[in-house]
Every structure is written in structure tokens, then in C-alpha cells.
Design an enzyme around this catalytic site. Structure first.
Site, PDB file in Angstrom:
ATOM      1  N   LYS A  52       0.780  -1.285  -0.256  1.00 54.22           N
ATOM      2  CA  LYS A  52      -0.107   0.074  -0.071  1.00 54.22           C
ATOM      3  C   LYS A  52       0.953   1.245  -0.011  1.00 54.22           C
ATOM      4  CE  LYS A  52      -3.750  -2.634   2.233  1.00 54.22           C
ATOM      5  NZ  LYS A  52      -4.378  -2.998   3.556  1.00 54.22           N
ATOM      6  N   GLN A  96      -4.625  -1.261   9.632  1.00 54.44           N
ATOM      7  CA  GLN A  96      -4.416  -2.606   9.070  1.00 54.44           C
ATOM      8  C   GLN A  96      -4.846  -3.548   9.948  1.00 54.44           C
ATOM      9  OE1 GLN A  96      -3.201  -3.475   5.913  1.00 54.44           O
ATOM     10  NE2 GLN A  96      -3.891  -5.248   6.256  1.00 54.44           N
ATOM     11  N   ASP A 119     -10.795   2.966   4.025  1.00 58.06           N
ATOM     12  CA  ASP A 119     -11.154   1.721   3.695  1.00 58.06           C
ATOM     13  C   ASP A 119     -12.779   1.106   3.513  1.00 58.06           C
ATOM     14  OD1 ASP A 119      -9.093  -0.213   3.248  1.00 58.06           O
ATOM     15  OD2 ASP A 119      -8.677  -0.348   5.201  1.00 58.06           O
TER      16      ASP A 119
END
Ligand code: NAD
Length: 285
Positions: A52, A96, A119
Site C-alpha cells: 500500500k 491494517q 477503507d
């Protein structure tokens, strides 16, 4: 039969984003920023985070790495999230997952400012999707719709079957497919582990979406001739990665299919970058 090339499509998107960011910064805007929070040292999570960050760098997005030890407390993490919420140069916050044992992921997701929830996991983002309001859509399902759009495979009026009901893929994907629009407006059936006759359900699909996590569970005899098959599954076996579809027999029936690897997988990071640039666009307008 079309093999849907997610790798190439993701590269195209990344190049488009890089061009937009470079034009924006050339005209005096600050660069977009993504805060990347990783707690602990899970090797798979470290790889995802590295990819990422690499994607950010290529697109001209600044990534701010916040690495906490596995011993970090819930309070440490919430404090950090709040710091990112108020940082003006942070457009998106990526936490994460999974978190180490003892930390409450739901409470942390809830603490993220929905305006920076790139997200799409915050309950407000999920609620907005469900109500058809603008908001961030989680990256894998958003990437699937983007692939359909770029390959000109409209779902309007078609029969779609989604196998898998997870919060990150199956459920949001089913919501997207029922939204009004050319790449929505499908009649959706959602299947899961308790569906009695999976084969019969799958055979009704013009568009078959597989988010199961069971190697080669879906075989050619379960697929309607000419169906579009989107295989989200990533399964690690002795002979490398494979999807939830038995590629050989399913591709013999399908009119289009995503391979594994190289199909849906690469789209997820591309959509994370797209969501971050979208947030930046709004926040610097
Ligand atoms: P999950 O384990 O949360 O959900 C799996 C779903 O499959 C469940 O809803 C379950 O009911 C259903 N299921 C299990 N066995 C079944 C069976 N025999 N028949 C019918 N349904 C069954 O998984 P997930 O997080 O949604 O991920 C699914 C797959 O997609 C995994 O292989 C994962 O690695 C992959 N994935 C890929 C990406 C990506 O490409 N970027 C992103 C997320 C997940």
C-alpha cells in the site's frame, strides 16, 4: 471468452491517479496523504502495508507510517487515530487488520473520522452504502464494480449471484449490485455456507461473484453458459495461488472471467488510492 485483466486495469487507474495528483500539486495544492497504522508484526500484514505504501509513492500520495508494537494498548491506538483525524495533511486513515489479540477492532474503526474512512469499514460508511448515500465504499467490492465498468459489462436487469456474505466483500458487493445504475440494478441472490443447493443457485447467474475462500469449489457444471465470473477467492495451495473457481472448467463456460492471481486482487489497492485521492479532492477543493 474475455480474461479480465485486473493487473492492467489497476495500473491504468494508478497512472490516472498519479496524473491527477501531479496536476493538483503543480497548481499549488498539497499532496494527498494516507496514514497507515500497523500494530504488531504479522508478516502478511507487513507485506500488505508495504504494498500500500509503494502504491501511494507511485501515485504521488504521501504515506505516513505509524507502526505500533503488539503490546500497544487500546488507549494508545485510539489516541493515534484521533491524532490522524485532526491532522490536516491526512486525507485517509488505514488501520491494517487484523489487530493483535486484546485490541478491539470495531471500537477503533468507529473512532476513525468517516470523512477519512478510505477503507469504507466505519459503520457510517456501511450505513451510507446501504442507504444509497455518497460515502466511501470498501475497496474490494468497489474494485469489482470498477472492473465491470471498464470492461463494459453492465449488470442492469441481470441475475447476479454472490457467494459469500462477509462484511468486507459479499455483503457490500450485494448492496452495490442492487443500487440503481448501469453497474447496479441487478437481481441479487446471496449464498453462503448454509445455502442448501449452491450449484442450482449458481446456475441461475448471469453474473457470478465468488468470495468464499475455498479452492476450486465452483466447477464448470455449476456455471451457466456465457456467465461473467468474478472470482475474489485467494487460496494458497501446494501449486501456488488459486481462486474459488476451478479455472479450467469454469472458463470453458464463462463469457468473461477474472483469473487468480491477476484479477480482483490488484484492484483493491488501486481503489484504496482512488478513495484517498477522492478524499483529497474534496478536502482541498
Ligand atoms: P470470509 O471467510 O469472511 O467469508 C467467506 C464466506 O463464504 C462466508 O460468508 C461463508 O458463508 C461462505 N462460504 C464458506 N463456505 C461455503 C460453501 N461451501 N458454500 C457457500 N458459501 C460458503 O471470507 P472473505 O473475507 O469474504 O474472503 C473470501 C475470499 O476472498 C478469501 O479467499 C479471501 O482471501 C479473498 N479476498 C480477496 C480480496 C482481494 O482480492 N483483494 C479481498 C478480500 C478477500
Amino acid at each position: 471468452m474475455i480474461v479480465i485483466d485486473g493487473k492492467k486495469t489497476a495500473q491504468d487507474i494508478r497512472a490516472e491517479l498519479a496524473a491527477e495528483v501531479s496536476a493538483g500539486t503543480a497548481s499549488g495544492r498539497r499532496a494527498p496523504g494516507l496514514a497507515v497504522i500497523l500494530v504488531g508484526a504479522d508478516p502478511a500484514s507487513q507485506v500488505y502495508v508495504r504494498n500500500k505504501e509503494k502504491g501511494c509513492a507511485e501515485a504521488g500520495i504521501a504515506s505516513f507510517a505509524y507502526y505500533l508494537p503488539a503490546t500497544a494498548s487500546q488507549q494508545d491506538l485510539l489516541k493515534l487515530i484521533e491524532e490522524c483525524n485532526v491532522r490536516p495533511d491526512v486525507d485517509g486513515i488505514l488501520l491494517q487488520l487484523p489487530l493483535p489479540d486484546g485490541l478491539d477492532a470495531q471500537a477503533c474503526l468507529l473512532a476513525i473520522d468517516p470523512a477519512k474512512d478510505v477503507d469504507g469499514f466505519h459503520p457510517e460508511s456501511v450505513g451510507r452504502l446501504s442507504l444509497g448515500l455518497p460515502g466511501f465504499v470498501s475497496c474490494t467490492p468497489a474494485g469489482i464494480i470498477e472492473l465491470l465498468r471498464r470492461y463494459n459489462l453492465p449488470t442492469r436487469g441481470k441475475k447476479a449471484v454472490v457467494v459469500g456474505r462477509s462484511d468486507i466483500v459479499g455483503k457490500p458487493l450485494a448492496l452495490l449490485l442492487t443500487r440503481p445504475g448501469e453497474y447496479g440494478d441487478a437481481t441479487v441472490t446471496m449464498c453462503h455456507s448454509r445455502t442448501p443447493d449452491l450449484a442450482a443457485e449458481c446456475r441461475t447467474a448471469d453474473f457470478l461473484f465468488l468470495a468464499i475462500g475455498k479452492p476450486r469449489l465452483i466447477t464448470g457444471d455449476m456455471v451457466r453458459q456465457g456467465a461473467v465470473v468474478i472470482d475474489v477467492g485467494i487460496n494458497r495451495g501446494p501449486d501456488g495461488l488459486c481462486g474459488d473457481a476451478d479455472y479450467e472448467s469454469v472458463s470453458a463456460k464463462a463469457s468473461a472471467i477474472t483469473p487468480v492471481p491477476g484479477g480482483v486482487g490488484p484492484m483493491t489497492i488501486a481503489m484504496l488510492l482512488m478513495n484517498t485521492v477522492q478524499s483529497w479532492r474534496q478536502r482541498t477543493a
